[in-house]
Design a protein around this motif. Structure first.
Motif, PDB file in Angstrom:
ATOM      1  N   LYS A 169     -35.625 -12.289 -21.391  1.00 16.93           N
ATOM      2  CA  LYS A 169     -36.633 -12.760 -22.345  1.00 16.93           C
ATOM      3  C   LYS A 169     -36.295 -12.334 -23.763  1.00 16.93           C
TER       4      LYS A 169
ATOM      5  N   THR B  82     -34.895 -10.837  -9.575  1.00 17.18           N
ATOM      6  CA  THR B  82     -33.735 -11.247 -10.373  1.00 17.18           C
ATOM      7  C   THR B  82     -32.493 -10.436 -10.028  1.00 17.18           C
TER       8      THR B  82
ATOM      9  N   LYS C 296     -37.611 -19.566 -13.378  1.00 17.50           N
ATOM     10  CA  LYS C 296     -36.958 -18.278 -13.135  1.00 17.50           C
ATOM     11  C   LYS C 296     -35.511 -18.467 -12.685  1.00 17.50           C
TER      12      LYS C 296
ATOM     13  N   ASP D 214     -35.559  -9.024 -16.184  1.00 17.95           N
ATOM     14  CA  ASP D 214     -36.375 -10.134 -16.692  1.00 17.95           C
ATOM     15  C   ASP D 214     -36.702  -9.935 -18.167  1.00 17.95           C
ATOM     16  N   THR D 215     -36.953  -8.679 -18.553  1.00 19.83           N
ATOM     17  CA  THR D 215     -37.211  -8.376 -19.959  1.00 19.83           C
ATOM     18  C   THR D 215     -35.959  -8.600 -20.789  1.00 19.83           C
TER      19      THR D 215
ATOM     20  N   LYS E 195     -40.781 -17.386  -7.246  1.00 20.42           N
ATOM     21  CA  LYS E 195     -40.761 -15.995  -7.672  1.00 20.42           C
ATOM     22  C   LYS E 195     -39.813 -15.225  -6.759  1.00 20.42           C
TER      23      LYS E 195
ATOM     24  N   ASN F 262     -33.504 -19.001 -15.701  1.00 25.75           N
ATOM     25  CA  ASN F 262     -33.266 -17.720 -16.368  1.00 25.75           C
ATOM     26  C   ASN F 262     -32.167 -16.928 -15.679  1.00 25.75           C
TER      27      ASN F 262
END
Length: 727
Positions: free
Chosen positions: A377, A611, A561, A373-374, A608, A564
């Motif tokens: 981002k 990932t 999400k 996730d980082t 949620k 993403n």
């Protein structure tokens, strides 16, 4: 022949561990930057290539003379009754990245008496003493100097100086055989037993290092020269000698930048420089490695490699020695300041936007599952400023199309619809693009779109040419190879925009009319389309632009999400595409987007979710491509004839079948139309990625995919139809 002089002593570990050249003197070639050339920071971007050829590359005659002298030393040692079994040339000299004036080189002597890494460790010093005595009995080489594990001589030819290290070493490659897991297992085992320093046996792999750099075009090595020269200038300003080990790290970083971001032999030198400087600015995130000589297959080598990749960054691993992180030592913070200064200089920042390649400082492959996730981002998700710039550019074109393009004709623009990843909310940070579908009043059917759109593409281009002269716009058109183009592709630049935006404008028939809230199905539009496809033999998906609004709506309403996760899959796809291009025709990206949505719908459905699990599930579906049959009934279904019959035919086609949820004729799975097998091979290799490792206490477990069916049937979608055999 040149003159052999005494070289300076090694700088110890900071100047390079065993096998690395010493720092050497900080003086430069006698001509320096004379001859009308300014300081590097003042060289205009368009003159960088000229600067390299005029000031950084040694002459061919000098290099030829150096080759002769190195060969002379090699021949002398071969004839001195020493057990030399082979030689290899390393350092900048061996890598063909010698800077004019002063540079480094290595002559590695593979000794017959060394049967293992341990033999080298235990007997090297004694053998080195013998070699030194041989050299001292020859008047030409009597000035050689012993420095513990090496001998150094300074070769001088017409102002070109090379500090040559002579290194006796064990040859783990058996005199020419390729590297193998066994070699690296032995390396790790020996290092543990004798407590060797990382990279201590790097000289043993000089042959592989030479082969590694031979793969890259001459222009890439010229970019390397420019980066190394800049580094030397930075060190001189601080009155510090350059570290040859760190210089090697910058060479590898430059190769990485070109490999990941360009791969064209003829490239813009300024773009390459900006890319390398940008990576230096991100040194705290750098993790650069190759698996051309070692990889993740063998357990011991894998653990060695993973230990390195999990260590503190910056990481730049020697592609021939997984124990050797050459990026560990160096004044990265000071170099970061210098990189920013050059990037800000008017000479390098001579255009807006200042172009560079899209290269990330770290690889997705070695990003741990809990940091995905980082990663998205930091590296994939566009920031708000970027999105505002895109929206502004899109609005400029939309307003032009609606109000200006056809104002003097009977043609009316019914609507201009934004499409593509920008409209769906799945755009990547770099490589901005936007689709605009313009629905025109004269296009009253699919057939008229097919016959007349080329005329409208040409008219839009003509009007844009006029429009740009009255605006602060720079428009660069991409000339279509087709005699009847379907799309107008162009790049838009504006003085008020920091980036350029690539556009595709597509004229289309308004098959759906003005969509009203609540409408999810347009049976007549689909029946007409199916009838045309059956009667004319037109390819399925040919008129998918007519359903752009439905395509976008299918994605827009999904959780952030999930969008993403789509970005992550698209980034993975681009890595595969870069690796294979132009070898294979991969499935369209849209197929992977739909596969991602399907994986989430069937496997999670939650806003949620994990990932890594979602990514793992998508790759699992790619691997099972030969079984895939996926479709949706949100815009069309099995209730009406002939749609029902057509859909039943579609889902019996050769797998994979992935139907566009907005266009039943569009099978983006394509059966054997695309090279799914190559994408599946990549997906299978990625299962060993750190992306799918989950730490549980002191142990690591593999992330498991969601349980997702690979086949959809009419029954699973709620249709009361007995499936035909084969569905």
């Amino acid at each position: 022949m040149g003159n052999w002089l005494v070289g300076e002593s090694s700088a110890g570990p900071s100047g390079g561990s065993f096998g690395e050249p010493s720092a050497g003197p900080s003086w430069r070639s006698s001509d320096g930057l004379s001859g009308g050339w300014p300081d590097l920071h003042a060289v205009p971007a368009y003159r960088l290539k000229d600067f390299i050829h005029a000031k950084l590359k040694p002459s061919e005659e000098c290099l030829k003379r150096i080759d002769q002298d190195v060969d002379a030393i090699s021949d002398f040692l071969w004839s001195s009754e020493l057990p030399v079994r082979g030689v290899a040339k390393g350092g900048s000299y061996g890598r063909e990245t010698v800077l004019r004036g002063y540079s480094d080189g290595t002559l590695v002597l593979f000794m017959g008496g060394f049967r293992s890494f341990r033999d080298q460790k235990e007997n090297q010093r004694g053998l080195l003493s013998v070699i030194e005595q041989r050299l001292k009995h020859h008047k030409k080489y009597s000035m050689s100097v012993s420095l513990g594990h090496t001998l150094e001589v300074l070769l001088s030819v017409h102002g070109q100086k090379i500090l040559l290290q002579i290194l006796p070493a064990f040859d783990p490659l058996c005199f020419g055989e390729d590297s193998s897991s066994r070699i690296y297992r032995d390396l790790k085992s020996t290092m543990d037993k004798v407590r060797a320093a990382p990279g201590e046996f790097a000289a043993c792999f000089t042959t592989l290092q030479q082969r590694f750099f031979q793969r890259y075009p001459r222009r890439v090595k010229e970019l390397v020269l420019l980066v190394k020269h800049w580094y030397q200038e930075c060190q001189e300003k601080r009155m510090t000698s350059p570290s040859r080990r760190f210089s090697y790290a910058l060479e590898l970083l430059t190769v990485y930048a070109w490999e990941q971001g360009c791969q064209n032999e003829d490239f813009d030198m300024a773009e390459g420089v900006r890319t390398v400087l940008g990576l230096i600015k991100q040194s705290s995130e750098l993790c650069v490695y190759w698996i051309v000589n070692y990889g993740f297959d063998d357990v011991t080598v894998r653990n060695t490699l993973l230990c390195q990749l999990r260590s503190q960054r910056p990481i730049i691993l020697d592609p021939t020695d997984p124990t050797n992180n050459v990026g560990k030592d160096g004044s990265w913070e000071l170099l970061t300041e210098a990189a920013q200064a050059w990037l800000d200089s008017p000479s390098l920042n001579d255009m807006s936007p200042a172009q560079c390649w899209n290269v990330l400082p770290t690889s997705l492959f070695i990003t741990p599952s809990h940091l995905l996730d980082t990663f998205i981002k930091d590296f994939l998700q566009p920031n708000e400023k970027f999105l505002k710039q895109i929206r502004k550019a899109v609005n400029i074109i939309c307003e032009f199309l609606k109000n200006n393009c056809f104002k003097d004709s009977s043609t009316k623009v019914l609507k201009a619809v934004k499409g593509g990843s920008t409209a769906k909310g799945t755009a990547l940070k770099n490589g901005s693009d936007a689709d605009i579908v313009v629905f025109l009043s004269p296009l009253k059917s699919y057939d008229s779109q097919n016959k007349e759109r080329a005329m409208f593409v040409q008219e839009i281009q003509r009007q844009l040419e006029v429009f740009r002269k009255t605006q602060e716009l720079e428009v660069k058109f991409e000339i279509s190879e087709w005699t009847a183009p379907r799309v107008l592709s162009f790049t838009l630049k504006s003085r008020s925009l920091n980036e350029s935006v690539d556009f595709d404008v597509l004229p289309a028939y308004d098959a759906l009319g003005q969509l009203h809230p609540g409408f999810t199905s347009r049976p007549k539009a689909y029946k007409d389309l199916i009838a045309l496809c059956k009667s004319s033999g037109i390819k399925g998906g040919e008129f998918s632009t007519c359903f752009t609004e439905l395509q976008c709506k299918f994605i827009i309403l999904r959780p952030t999400k999930l969008k993403n996760l789509i970005r992550l899959v698209k980034h993975w796809y681009k890595q595969c595409e870069r690796k294979m291009k132009p070898k294979a025709s991969l499935p369209p990206k849209y197929a992977l987007e739909l596969l991602t949505v399907y994986a989430w719908e069937q496997g999670s459905g939650m806003e949620k979710f994990d990932t890594a699990e979602g990514f793992r599930t998508v790759l699992d579906l790619v691997i099972k491509y030969q079984q895939l049959c996926i479709f949706w009934t949100v815009n069309y279904n099995f209730e009406d004839e002939p749609i029902r019959t057509f859909l039943l035919t579609q889902i019996q086609k050769k797998r994979p079948v992935i139907l566009d949820p907005a266009d039943p004729t569009g099978d983006v799975g394509g059966g054997d139309r695309w090279c799914w097998h190559l994408l599946a091979k990549e997906a299978n290799e990625w299962l060993s990625s750190l992306c799918f490792e989950l730490q549980s206490g002191d142990s690591w477990q593999r992330v498991q995919p969601w349980k997702v069916p690979v086949v959809q049937t009419p029954g699973s979608c709620g249709a009361h139809i007995y499936p035909t055999v084969g569905i």
